[in-house]
Design an enzyme around this catalytic site. Structure first.
Site, PDB file in Angstrom:
ATOM      1  N   GLU A  11       7.861  -6.388  -3.960  1.00  0.00           N
ATOM      2  CA  GLU A  11       6.412  -6.421  -3.777  1.00  0.00           C
ATOM      3  C   GLU A  11       5.731  -5.637  -4.889  1.00  0.00           C
ATOM      4  O   GLU A  11       6.362  -4.827  -5.568  1.00  0.00           O
ATOM      5  CB  GLU A  11       6.018  -5.852  -2.413  1.00  0.00           C
ATOM      6  CG  GLU A  11       6.335  -4.366  -2.248  1.00  0.00           C
ATOM      7  CD  GLU A  11       5.913  -3.815  -0.880  1.00  0.00           C
ATOM      8  OE1 GLU A  11       6.387  -4.368   0.128  1.00  0.00           O
ATOM      9  OE2 GLU A  11       5.128  -2.865  -0.841  1.00  0.00           O
ATOM     10  N   HIS A  66      -0.600  -0.844 -10.996  1.00  0.00           N
ATOM     11  CA  HIS A  66       0.145  -1.695 -10.074  1.00  0.00           C
ATOM     12  C   HIS A  66       1.193  -2.466 -10.848  1.00  0.00           C
ATOM     13  O   HIS A  66       1.135  -2.559 -12.070  1.00  0.00           O
ATOM     14  CB  HIS A  66      -0.763  -2.589  -9.226  1.00  0.00           C
ATOM     15  CG  HIS A  66      -1.395  -3.745  -9.947  1.00  0.00           C
ATOM     16  ND1 HIS A  66      -2.482  -3.602 -10.754  1.00  0.00           N
ATOM     17  CD2 HIS A  66      -1.091  -5.072  -9.948  1.00  0.00           C
ATOM     18  CE1 HIS A  66      -2.837  -4.791 -11.230  1.00  0.00           C
ATOM     19  NE2 HIS A  66      -2.003  -5.709 -10.761  1.00  0.00           N
ATOM     20  N   HIS A  68       3.773  -5.875 -11.470  1.00  0.00           N
ATOM     21  CA  HIS A  68       3.937  -7.328 -11.382  1.00  0.00           C
ATOM     22  C   HIS A  68       5.433  -7.596 -11.388  1.00  0.00           C
ATOM     23  O   HIS A  68       6.002  -7.823 -12.452  1.00  0.00           O
ATOM     24  CB  HIS A  68       3.283  -8.023 -12.583  1.00  0.00           C
ATOM     25  CG  HIS A  68       1.794  -8.106 -12.510  1.00  0.00           C
ATOM     26  ND1 HIS A  68       1.030  -8.500 -13.586  1.00  0.00           N
ATOM     27  CD2 HIS A  68       0.926  -7.867 -11.493  1.00  0.00           C
ATOM     28  CE1 HIS A  68      -0.259  -8.486 -13.229  1.00  0.00           C
ATOM     29  NE2 HIS A  68      -0.345  -8.098 -11.973  1.00  0.00           N
ATOM     30  N   ASP A  79      -6.722  -9.890 -11.002  1.00  0.00           N
ATOM     31  CA  ASP A  79      -6.940  -8.472 -11.320  1.00  0.00           C
ATOM     32  C   ASP A  79      -8.294  -8.280 -11.987  1.00  0.00           C
ATOM     33  O   ASP A  79      -9.019  -7.330 -11.685  1.00  0.00           O
ATOM     34  CB  ASP A  79      -5.847  -7.959 -12.266  1.00  0.00           C
ATOM     35  CG  ASP A  79      -4.490  -7.908 -11.594  1.00  0.00           C
ATOM     36  OD1 ASP A  79      -4.430  -7.841 -10.358  1.00  0.00           O
ATOM     37  OD2 ASP A  79      -3.490  -7.937 -12.336  1.00  0.00           O
TER      38      ASP A  79
END
Ligand SMILES: [Zn+2]
Length: 121
Positions: A11, A66, A68, A79
């Site tokens: 995730e 974050h 990927h 985004d």
């Protein structure tokens, strides 16, 4: 950051980087409420905790990061479209083959790459 992304390859991981000016020295992971490999939404209580932590430590929000796990270290269309923090840097941890790559961007009016430097300390 790479370690955190690699620990949850199924995730997107997300969180905040705090520090002073353009220098980030603290990683504050926030749970991805979506638990999705293709999207993230910082869990609100965790985000508030992280923000409070920054305030109480006298630091500033320097960047939002974050991962990927199935994509490049480059902001996705989502985004850019869903960015609520145009004033801070966005750090992307992407997967290129077996390697994690970290890049930073500014997402205010389009996508601009920032130079990342690792400061030993
Ligand atoms: Zn993304």
């Amino acid at each position: 950051m790479e370690a955190e992304a690699a620990a949850r390859p199924e995730e997107e991981v997300c969180g905040l980087l705090s520090g002073h000016g353009n220098v980030a020295d603290t990683l504050l992971p926030v749970e991805n409420a979506l638990h999705s490999p293709h999207a993230f939404d910082m869990e609100p209580a965790g985000l508030l905790d992280a923000m409070r932590n920054i305030r109480e430590s006298g630091g500033e929000l320097v960047a939002i990061y974050h991962s990927h796990p199935f994509g490049p270290a480059y902001p996705s269309r989502t985004d850019v479209a869903s960015n609520q923090y145009p004033e801070v840097a966005h750090v992307l941890i992407g997967r290129e083959g077996a390697e994690w790559r970290v890049r930073a961007f500014r997402l205010d009016d389009g996508v601009g790459e920032l130079t990342l430097k690792t400061v030993a300390g």
